[in-house]
Design an enzyme around this catalytic site. Structure first.
Site, PDB file in Angstrom:
ATOM      1  N   GLU A 148      -2.825  -7.695  -2.744  1.00 27.24           N
ATOM      2  CA  GLU A 148      -3.589  -6.505  -2.372  1.00 27.24           C
ATOM      3  C   GLU A 148      -2.815  -5.248  -2.756  1.00 27.24           C
ATOM      4  O   GLU A 148      -1.612  -5.174  -2.516  1.00 27.24           O
ATOM      5  CB  GLU A 148      -3.876  -6.427  -0.867  1.00 27.24           C
ATOM      6  CG  GLU A 148      -4.878  -7.413  -0.367  1.00 27.24           C
ATOM      7  CD  GLU A 148      -5.139  -7.269   1.122  1.00 27.24           C
ATOM      8  OE1 GLU A 148      -4.962  -6.151   1.669  1.00 27.24           O
ATOM      9  OE2 GLU A 148      -5.466  -8.292   1.763  1.00 27.24           O
ATOM     10  N   TYR A 188       0.820  -1.221   0.000  1.00 27.49           N
ATOM     11  CA  TYR A 188       0.000   0.000   0.000  1.00 27.49           C
ATOM     12  C   TYR A 188       0.845   1.257   0.000  1.00 27.49           C
ATOM     13  O   TYR A 188       0.489   2.265  -0.607  1.00 27.49           O
ATOM     14  CB  TYR A 188      -0.945   0.002   1.209  1.00 27.49           C
ATOM     15  CG  TYR A 188      -2.050  -1.006   1.065  1.00 27.49           C
ATOM     16  CD1 TYR A 188      -1.886  -2.334   1.478  1.00 27.49           C
ATOM     17  CD2 TYR A 188      -3.262  -0.656   0.472  1.00 27.49           C
ATOM     18  CE1 TYR A 188      -2.896  -3.266   1.325  1.00 27.49           C
ATOM     19  CE2 TYR A 188      -4.281  -1.585   0.314  1.00 27.49           C
ATOM     20  CZ  TYR A 188      -4.079  -2.886   0.737  1.00 27.49           C
ATOM     21  OH  TYR A 188      -5.079  -3.818   0.593  1.00 27.49           O
TER      22      TYR A 188
END
Ligand SMILES: CO[C@H](O)c1c[n+]2c([nH]1)[C@H](O)[C@@H](O)[C@H](O)[C@H]2CO
Length: 449
Positions: free
Chosen positions: A353, A295
């Protein structure tokens, strides 16, 4: 002249979710409660008192959600199994209705040409096991392997991608050290024990898969956040090294090298136990891939008061930040992927992710939701992945986080990561502009970047 970007033939494009964040119906049809049931219903733990009691109501709307995946053109869908839905007590009796839910979902995905990528554990430990010590009890490695065997037995004829754990670091750091996630412990002596037992459970589940003759891919999913020193002073360089050992190397070193990074003892100090040598034989089972959740990065300054890593992340003045306070720094993804490749022998990697929470405008006329910041985030990070591929990293696929706006743990529903907007009052789904962009990306295998 902009470079024409081509991802490898067969590169897999997907999206990810997790059971507790989307399913709702946590106790339906014989399911047993997870530790999140107690945690979310404890006042003060979750923003706005939000819970996973309904979430995205996916347990009941799963067919509609598979249609959405088809509309976006997903080639893969990464989801997790709610352990307590299948084994209400975490061990022993199987709840057939729970098993049947995942069985139907897998069949429908395959019928739509979507590859199921199954994660066995995404934080929702059965409450019954937590009552027996949970991740603090060494027996959990066997409990987890027994649960894994049930899932392998039911689904391995159709599921070809298994991940044992999602982000053991978050479970240990959030659930046992800082208490921000279930089960909400705040104990520096418990955190390394939970972390180590998570890795033992990973090894036991991989070993069980090989012993049953499993022929498909099995791996682990880890969050990796590259740590950069704020200055090149020895103090800041060492602070970044401690932070790196704690969040990153603490997980893949035991899995691939059969040992912890030496620096981890400097992180935990007296709280770091000695481990039996045989534990590393178990943890170090050969795996077929690593799922990387990326992220952001952090820039670290030495800080003697910041337990356990004694490093404080510094806000970067010229950067863009997401709603979760994470710097948008795509270059960190290239650095992360090349670090994993170089340190662990270039294993096959998936981004399992990657995504961002930005404030989304309300649904506009014609049902459009304009989310340019999210489109920009995906564009930047996919270009960074392509840079890693050009550098020789064995990238196999990418799963956007997340398919749906969902329950962002302690943030409740306040942080929206979805390609698809969810109106939690009506459960109406609306594709955001980023979903349409992602559809073009998939159809062109990344050429529109
Ligand atoms: C530190 O972990 C990663 O930053 C991370 C970010 N995220 C995660 N891990 C979890 O795997 C998801 O369940 C979260 O919904 C998602 C978004 O917050």
């Amino acid at each position: 002249m902009t470079q024409t970007i081509r991802f490898p033939d067969g590169f897999l494009w997907g999206a990810s979710t997790s059971a507790y964040q989307i399913e709702g119906s946590p106790l339906a049809d014989g399911a047993g409660p997870s530790i999140w049931q107690r945690f979310v219903h404890t006042p003060g733990n979750i923003r706005d008192g939000d819970t996973g009691d309904i979430a995205c109501d996916h347990y009941r709307r799963w067919e509609q959600d598979v249609e959405l995946m088809k509309q976006i053109g997903l080639q893969a869908y990464r989801f997790s199994i709610n352990w307590g839905r299948v084994l209400p007590q975490g061990r022993g009796a199987v709840n057939q209705a729970g098993l049947d839910f995942y069985d139907r979902l897998v069949d429908r995905l395959l019928a739509n040409g979507i590859k199921p990528m199954v994660t066995l554990f995404h934080w929702d430990l059965p409450e019954a096991l937590d009552n027996q010590g949970g991740w603090l009890n060494r027996d959990i490695a066997d409990w987890f392997a027994d649960y894994a065997r049930v899932m392998y037995g039911k689904l391995d004829d159709r599921v070809t991608s298994w991940a044992t754990l999602n982000e053991p670091w978050v479970v240990a750091d959030g659930g046992y050290l800082h208490g921000t996630l279930a089960p909400g412990h705040r104990n520096r002596f418990e955190a390394p024990i939970a972390s180590h037992n998570l890795l033992r459970a990973h090894g036991a589940a991989v070993k069980a898969y090989r012993e049953m003759g499993g022929k498909h891919d099995i791996g682990i999913v880890v969050n990796i956040e590259p740590k950069y020193p704020a200055t090149n002073s020895p103090a800041d360089v060492d602070a970044a090294a401690r932070a790196h050992a704690y969040m990153n190397a603490q997980y893949l070193d035991p899995v691939f090298l059969g040992r912890y990074p030496e620096k981890i003892k400097d992180v935990y100090g007296e709280a770091w136990p000695e481990w039996p040598a045989e534990d590393f034989e178990l943890i170090k089972q050969p795996i077929d891939f690593v799922g990387v959740n990326y992220y952001t990065r952090s820039v670290n300054k030495d800080d003697a008061l910041a337990y356990p890593v004694r490093a404080t992340p510094l806000r970067q003045t010229s950067a863009t930040y997401t709603e979760t306070g994470w710097e948008v720094y795509a270059r960190g993804l290239t650095d992360t992927l090349t670090w994993v490749a170089q340190r662990y022998g270039n294993p096959p990697l998936y981004i399992t992710e990657n995504g961002a929470a930005f404030f989304d405008p309300p649904v506009a006329e014609g049902g459009r939701i304009n989310d340019p910041l999210r489109v920009d985030y995906y564009q930047k990070h996919l270009r960074a992945i392509h840079d890693a591929i050009e550098a020789g990293v064995d990238m196999r696929g990418y799963c956007a986080w997340s398919l749906l706006d969902n329950l962002e743990w302690a943030h409740g529903f306040s942080k929206r990561f979805g390609l698809v907007h969810v109106n939690f009052a009506t459960q109406e789904r609306t594709l955001k502009d980023s979903a349409y962009y992602y559809r073009e990306l998939i159809a062109s295998n990344g050429k529109v970047l």
